[in-house]
Write a protein that holds these residues in place. Sequence first.
Motif, short mmCIF file in Angstrom:
data_model
loop_
_atom_site.label_atom_id
_atom_site.label_comp_id
_atom_site.label_asym_id
_atom_site.label_seq_id
_atom_site.Cartn_x
_atom_site.Cartn_y
_atom_site.Cartn_z
N SER A 24 44.95 -64.06 18.69
CA SER A 24 43.96 -64.05 17.61
C SER A 24 44.50 -63.34 16.37
N THR A 25 45.71 -63.71 15.98
CA THR A 25 46.36 -63.07 14.85
C THR A 25 46.58 -64.04 13.70
N VAL A 26 46.22 -63.61 12.50
CA VAL A 26 46.54 -64.33 11.27
C VAL A 26 47.16 -63.32 10.32
N ARG A 27 48.35 -63.64 9.84
CA ARG A 27 49.00 -62.80 8.84
C ARG A 27 49.45 -63.69 7.70
N GLN A 28 49.29 -63.17 6.50
CA GLN A 28 49.81 -63.83 5.31
C GLN A 28 50.59 -62.79 4.53
#
Length: 177
Positions: free
Chosen positions: A157-161
């Motif tokens: 459940s990871t989102v990185r920008q």
Amino acid sequence: MAEKLLILEQVNIFVGDADPEDTNHVKLQSLGLPTLERAAVSHLGGGAVMGVNWTVGAFNALEPSFKLAGFTETSYKYLGIGSSASQKFTAYGVLRNKQTGAVLQAKAVLQGIIGKLTPDSFDRASAFGHDHGITEVTHYQLTVDGTEWFYLDYFTSTVRQFGNDETQAVRVALGVE
């Protein structure tokens, strides 16, 4: 300062491990990176003058694709029939900075299966190939010149920008971190 103009000039994709002996750079006819689209729900309040599509902190399913010339045994092997094991797909691209002429590397890593394999109709005047649709994508990351632009992982459940983790507070609130 104006943003750099980076043009994608060449690409390669590896199905499975990135083994230089199993390169597809001479067979690759096209590559479609996944569309990044936020999931949304429509809402029209009882007294509101307009509706709103609220994003809900998730992305719609990713559907990358690529096309290889000819027949490729690996493509049929990883079609996902009789096996639910996903595969790693790694695409490398040559980006050129049009202002300086510098060559940069773009790298996309995906985890999924070949869920759709569409052979071209045979025509002697055309290169015969196969369109590949990657489904069940559970991981996607894009780096440009060594900098992580985007990272998405279903299981963590990871989102990185650009290194900014948008989901850490959510994982803590859910009790999974």
